[in-house]
Scaffold this motif. Sequence first.
Motif, PDB file in Angstrom:
ATOM      1  N   LEU A 105      47.833  19.759  39.843  1.00  0.00           N
ATOM      2  CA  LEU A 105      47.450  19.310  41.368  1.00  0.00           C
ATOM      3  C   LEU A 105      48.420  19.354  42.569  1.00  0.00           C
ATOM      4  N   ILE A 106      47.598  19.954  43.904  1.00  0.00           N
ATOM      5  CA  ILE A 106      49.252  20.134  44.323  1.00  0.00           C
ATOM      6  C   ILE A 106      48.645  19.570  45.993  1.00  0.00           C
ATOM      7  N   GLY A 107      49.140  18.169  46.559  1.00  0.00           N
ATOM      8  CA  GLY A 107      48.631  17.750  47.511  1.00  0.00           C
ATOM      9  C   GLY A 107      49.749  17.902  48.836  1.00  0.00           C
ATOM     10  N   HIS A 108      49.240  17.683  50.080  1.00  0.00           N
ATOM     11  CA  HIS A 108      49.510  17.664  50.998  1.00  0.00           C
ATOM     12  C   HIS A 108      49.538  16.474  51.643  1.00  0.00           C
ATOM     13  N   SER A 109      50.347  15.606  52.537  1.00  0.00           N
ATOM     14  CA  SER A 109      50.241  14.595  53.330  1.00  0.00           C
ATOM     15  C   SER A 109      49.250  13.090  52.566  1.00  0.00           C
ATOM     16  N   MET A 110      47.916  13.171  53.386  1.00  0.00           N
ATOM     17  CA  MET A 110      47.361  12.497  52.482  1.00  0.00           C
ATOM     18  C   MET A 110      46.757  12.767  50.884  1.00  0.00           C
ATOM     19  N   GLY A 111      46.579  13.799  51.325  1.00  0.00           N
ATOM     20  CA  GLY A 111      45.775  15.213  50.081  1.00  0.00           C
ATOM     21  C   GLY A 111      47.088  14.568  49.111  1.00  0.00           C
ATOM     22  N   GLY A 112      48.713  14.553  49.270  1.00  0.00           N
ATOM     23  CA  GLY A 112      49.366  14.609  47.703  1.00  0.00           C
ATOM     24  C   GLY A 112      49.898  13.069  47.976  1.00  0.00           C
ATOM     25  N   LYS A 113      48.966  12.376  48.778  1.00  0.00           N
ATOM     26  CA  LYS A 113      48.694  10.889  47.870  1.00  0.00           C
ATOM     27  C   LYS A 113      47.683  10.569  46.503  1.00  0.00           C
ATOM     28  N   THR A 114      46.721  11.440  47.680  1.00  0.00           N
ATOM     29  CA  THR A 114      46.016  11.019  46.371  1.00  0.00           C
ATOM     30  C   THR A 114      46.103  11.919  44.771  1.00  0.00           C
ATOM     31  N   HIS A 171      36.266  14.903  55.876  1.00  0.00           N
ATOM     32  CA  HIS A 171      36.618  15.788  56.604  1.00  0.00           C
ATOM     33  C   HIS A 171      35.799  17.077  56.371  1.00  0.00           C
ATOM     34  N   GLY A 172      35.877  18.078  56.937  1.00  0.00           N
ATOM     35  CA  GLY A 172      35.278  19.582  56.505  1.00  0.00           C
ATOM     36  C   GLY A 172      33.845  19.635  56.340  1.00  0.00           C
ATOM     37  N   ASP A 173      33.232  20.047  55.192  1.00  0.00           N
ATOM     38  CA  ASP A 173      32.059  20.271  54.727  1.00  0.00           C
ATOM     39  C   ASP A 173      31.439  19.149  54.029  1.00  0.00           C
ATOM     40  N   SER A 174      32.448  18.155  53.579  1.00  0.00           N
ATOM     41  CA  SER A 174      32.816  16.885  52.859  1.00  0.00           C
ATOM     42  C   SER A 174      31.269  15.704  53.413  1.00  0.00           C
ATOM     43  N   PRO A 175      30.801  15.029  52.390  1.00  0.00           N
ATOM     44  CA  PRO A 175      30.061  13.577  53.006  1.00  0.00           C
ATOM     45  C   PRO A 175      30.648  13.137  53.552  1.00  0.00           C
ATOM     46  N   HIS A 176      30.301  12.493  54.439  1.00  0.00           N
ATOM     47  CA  HIS A 176      30.654  11.283  55.441  1.00  0.00           C
ATOM     48  C   HIS A 176      30.575   9.367  54.491  1.00  0.00           C
ATOM     49  N   SER A 177      31.377   9.162  54.500  1.00  0.00           N
ATOM     50  CA  SER A 177      31.634   7.270  54.296  1.00  0.00           C
ATOM     51  C   SER A 177      32.493   6.181  55.020  1.00  0.00           C
ATOM     52  N   PRO A 178      31.832   4.967  54.897  1.00  0.00           N
ATOM     53  CA  PRO A 178      32.626   4.438  55.459  1.00  0.00           C
ATOM     54  C   PRO A 178      33.969   3.670  54.779  1.00  0.00           C
ATOM     55  N   ASP A 179      33.926   4.433  52.856  1.00  0.00           N
ATOM     56  CA  ASP A 179      35.301   3.878  52.344  1.00  0.00           C
ATOM     57  C   ASP A 179      35.879   5.323  52.054  1.00  0.00           C
ATOM     58  N   MET A 180      37.573   5.091  52.714  1.00  0.00           N
ATOM     59  CA  MET A 180      38.281   6.524  52.859  1.00  0.00           C
ATOM     60  C   MET A 180      39.952   5.637  52.432  1.00  0.00           C
ATOM     61  N   SER A 181      39.516   5.338  51.171  1.00  0.00           N
ATOM     62  CA  SER A 181      40.758   4.596  50.083  1.00  0.00           C
ATOM     63  C   SER A 181      41.224   5.610  49.628  1.00  0.00           C
ATOM     64  N   TYR A 182      42.547   5.440  48.491  1.00  0.00           N
ATOM     65  CA  TYR A 182      43.038   6.387  48.160  1.00  0.00           C
ATOM     66  C   TYR A 182      42.292   6.331  46.916  1.00  0.00           C
ATOM     67  N   GLU A 183      41.944   5.091  45.977  1.00  0.00           N
ATOM     68  CA  GLU A 183      40.926   4.778  44.991  1.00  0.00           C
ATOM     69  C   GLU A 183      39.174   5.639  44.974  1.00  0.00           C
ATOM     70  N   ALA A 184      39.420   5.633  46.194  1.00  0.00           N
ATOM     71  CA  ALA A 184      37.256   6.485  46.571  1.00  0.00           C
ATOM     72  C   ALA A 184      37.875   8.205  46.449  1.00  0.00           C
ATOM     73  N   MET A 185      38.955   8.599  46.658  1.00  0.00           N
ATOM     74  CA  MET A 185      39.349   9.482  46.828  1.00  0.00           C
ATOM     75  C   MET A 185      39.659  10.662  45.891  1.00  0.00           C
TER      76      MET A 185
END
Length: 305
Positions: free
Chosen positions: A127-136, A95-109
């Motif tokens: 720690l304040i996370g919305h939606s996917m960020g909330g699960k991370t 997402h955004g300006d961060s690198p791309h990776s084939p791994d998009m698991s919550y463990e990786a994030m």
Amino acid sequence: MLRWALAWRLLHGGRGPSGLNFSRVPAATSSGGGGGRAEPRPLPLSYTLLDGEAHRPALVFLHGLFGCKNNFNSIAKALAQQTGRKVLTVDARNHGDSPHSPDMSYEAMSQDLQDLLPQLDLVPCVLIGHSMGGKTAMLLALQRPDLVERLIAVDISPVETTSVSDFPSYVAAMRAIDIPDEVPRSRARKLADEQLSSVVQDLAVRQFLLTNLVEVDGCFTWRVNLDAMAQHVEEILAFPPRQDSYPGPTLFLLGGNSQYVPPSHHPEIRRLFPRAQMQTVPNAGHWIHADRPQDFVAAIRGFLA
């Protein structure tokens, strides 16, 4: 044609004005995308850090799927000013300006943040996370409670959300976009909007998705990694099974018009987060921070008090 699979690369870095620190990194891949259970390799995430008092826990914002750190710009500035705390906004991998990776698991994030936060001397943090960020954020708090002073999950729960999410159809619609090369940006955006409209009827949601349309060498592409999203979308809508609980104060901030956290999710919330509070923001949908920004800021400040 629009090359949606093109990796998004940012080659510039530097220091912004007024205490804003930027880390911009080139696209990269991670060794954690295979079928094994090896610990994911953390990626160097892009972030913006607003300065504040070092002795108080910093506020760390994690955006949702298709979002970026800029989603919280005005809220981050308001909270930095009102609380005097450091405020960090982060682009998740792919997402955004961060690198791309084939791994998009919550463990990786989660691993990305476990690497970044100590580097910036921001632990323990709020720690304040919305939606996917909330699960991370929830997974990070469960894995490493020592890094999280308190937790806010914004309109999301540690339960599968497939039944209420349109995200798989959004990914498919974005992958199907077809835009000729060398057209003006305004024309490219109009074409993408028209093609998305058959699947994404909500104008505000289309405009949100279109913030990811970027031009690279005369070709329009998506800066989010749609390959990884398509591969992991079911995993993103789920939540990794956990037995351990997070002992810290936790706020589940819910949109009054949203169906993402129904009462049936509450038992699992209480099991994993025994100190959880529930608060509903009236007249807000899933994107509470966009629908009711002042109420969103007030809820965070109330939880910090």
